[in-house]
Design a protein around this motif. Structure first.
Motif, PDB file in Angstrom:
ATOM      1  N   UNK A   4      40.393 -36.879   6.228  1.00 18.70           N
ATOM      2  CA  UNK A   4      39.571 -36.480   7.378  1.00 18.70           C
ATOM      3  C   UNK A   4      38.081 -36.560   7.048  1.00 18.70           C
ATOM      4  N   UNK A   5      37.720 -36.183   5.823  1.00 12.01           N
ATOM      5  CA  UNK A   5      36.312 -36.247   5.425  1.00 12.01           C
ATOM      6  C   UNK A   5      35.783 -37.680   5.551  1.00 12.01           C
ATOM      7  N   UNK A   6      36.585 -38.640   5.124  1.00 11.24           N
ATOM      8  CA  UNK A   6      36.192 -40.053   5.262  1.00 11.24           C
ATOM      9  C   UNK A   6      36.037 -40.396   6.735  1.00 11.24           C
ATOM     10  N   UNK A   7      36.985 -39.978   7.550  1.00  8.93           N
ATOM     11  CA  UNK A   7      36.928 -40.307   8.979  1.00  8.93           C
ATOM     12  C   UNK A   7      35.774 -39.613   9.686  1.00  8.93           C
ATOM     13  N   UNK A   8      35.460 -38.382   9.309  1.00  3.61           N
ATOM     14  CA  UNK A   8      34.319 -37.706   9.926  1.00  3.61           C
ATOM     15  C   UNK A   8      33.021 -38.433   9.611  1.00  3.61           C
ATOM     16  N   UNK A   9      32.936 -38.991   8.417  1.00  3.51           N
ATOM     17  CA  UNK A   9      31.719 -39.715   8.021  1.00  3.51           C
ATOM     18  C   UNK A   9      31.668 -41.126   8.596  1.00  3.51           C
ATOM     19  N   UNK A  10      32.829 -41.774   8.772  1.00  4.12           N
ATOM     20  CA  UNK A  10      32.869 -43.182   9.173  1.00  4.12           C
ATOM     21  C   UNK A  10      33.755 -43.388  10.390  1.00  4.12           C
ATOM     22  N   UNK A  11      33.692 -42.543  11.371  1.00  5.46           N
ATOM     23  CA  UNK A  11      34.640 -42.574  12.482  1.00  5.46           C
ATOM     24  C   UNK A  11      35.106 -43.982  12.819  1.00  5.46           C
ATOM     25  N   UNK A  12      36.387 -44.080  12.961  1.00  7.07           N
ATOM     26  CA  UNK A  12      37.115 -45.290  13.279  1.00  7.07           C
ATOM     27  C   UNK A  12      37.027 -46.309  12.148  1.00  7.07           C
ATOM     28  N   UNK A  13      37.981 -46.223  11.256  1.00  2.16           N
ATOM     29  CA  UNK A  13      38.050 -47.194  10.173  1.00  2.16           C
ATOM     30  C   UNK A  13      39.496 -47.430   9.768  1.00  2.16           C
ATOM     31  N   UNK A  14      39.691 -48.488   9.012  1.00  2.00           N
ATOM     32  CA  UNK A  14      41.025 -48.906   8.591  1.00  2.00           C
ATOM     33  C   UNK A  14      41.511 -48.102   7.396  1.00  2.00           C
ATOM     34  N   UNK A  15      42.808 -48.188   7.129  1.00  2.00           N
ATOM     35  CA  UNK A  15      43.376 -47.550   5.946  1.00  2.00           C
ATOM     36  C   UNK A  15      42.723 -48.131   4.702  1.00  2.00           C
ATOM     37  N   UNK A  16      42.424 -49.416   4.730  1.00  2.00           N
ATOM     38  CA  UNK A  16      41.765 -50.065   3.577  1.00  2.00           C
ATOM     39  C   UNK A  16      40.433 -49.377   3.263  1.00  2.00           C
ATOM     40  N   UNK A  17      39.644 -49.126   4.287  1.00  2.00           N
ATOM     41  CA  UNK A  17      38.352 -48.455   4.101  1.00  2.00           C
ATOM     42  C   UNK A  17      38.554 -47.022   3.603  1.00  2.00           C
ATOM     43  N   UNK A  18      39.518 -46.321   4.196  1.00  2.00           N
ATOM     44  CA  UNK A  18      39.812 -44.947   3.762  1.00  2.00           C
ATOM     45  C   UNK A  18      40.213 -44.958   2.290  1.00  2.00           C
ATOM     46  N   UNK A  19      41.102 -45.876   1.927  1.00  4.24           N
ATOM     47  CA  UNK A  19      41.580 -45.965   0.547  1.00  4.24           C
ATOM     48  C   UNK A  19      40.436 -46.276  -0.416  1.00  4.24           C
ATOM     49  N   UNK A  20      39.557 -47.200  -0.047  1.00  2.00           N
ATOM     50  CA  UNK A  20      38.417 -47.541  -0.914  1.00  2.00           C
ATOM     51  C   UNK A  20      37.524 -46.328  -1.148  1.00  2.00           C
ATOM     52  N   UNK A  21      37.291 -45.544  -0.103  1.00  2.00           N
ATOM     53  CA  UNK A  21      36.465 -44.337  -0.241  1.00  2.00           C
ATOM     54  C   UNK A  21      37.143 -43.307  -1.142  1.00  2.00           C
TER      55      UNK A  21
END
Length: 133
Positions: free
Chosen positions: A15-32
């Motif tokens: 959720x922290x990744x999504x709050x910072x980068x709203x709307x992103x792929x699993x790939x982006x979440x995983x990289x973060x």
């Protein structure tokens, strides 16, 4: 009645990744996430899918066969619930005990303590203003 979902630590990290980068792929979440912890891509994917099933995230078509995910819970409300759970569990609901514990560690720098003093002073000013009205 709507059930309030309290996310797990792993869900909170996503959720922290999504709050910072709203709307992103699993790939982006995983990289973060991989910047700070060792986690497999399939683990991240499965966790995001479970979060979707729980209603913590929504998804929309992304690039190719992938999806883009968006947090469906507010950051402020979620952090407030997590904080309340932490204070109740670790400090039996005592905010003063929490603060004294935090300030009694080596992690609180003189600058941190000064910021806390300024914050407390601002609370005193707000309370004096409210009582004068």
């Amino acid at each position: 009645m709507t059930q309030i979902i309290k996310p797990s630590p792993a869900e909170t990290a996503i959720l922290q990744v999504l709050w910072e980068r709203q709307s992103c792929s699993v790939k982006t979440i995983h990289e973060e996430l991989s910047r700070t912890k060792s986690v497999g891509y399939t683990t991240t994917l499965k966790q995001v899918q479970r979060m979707h099933d729980k209603g913590l995230v929504s998804r929309s078509p992304g690039e190719g066969k992938s999806y883009n995910y968006r947090a469906m819970v507010s950051e402020a409300a979620t952090k407030s619930r997590l904080f309340d759970r932490f204070v109740n569990t670790a400090f039996e609901g005592s905010v003063p005990d929490l603060v004294m514990h935090a300030l009694g560690t080596d992690k609180a720098s003189p600058g941190d303590i000064e910021k806390i003093r300024e914050f407390l002073d601002s609370l005193d000013i707000d309370q004096k203003t409210d009582s004068a009205i």
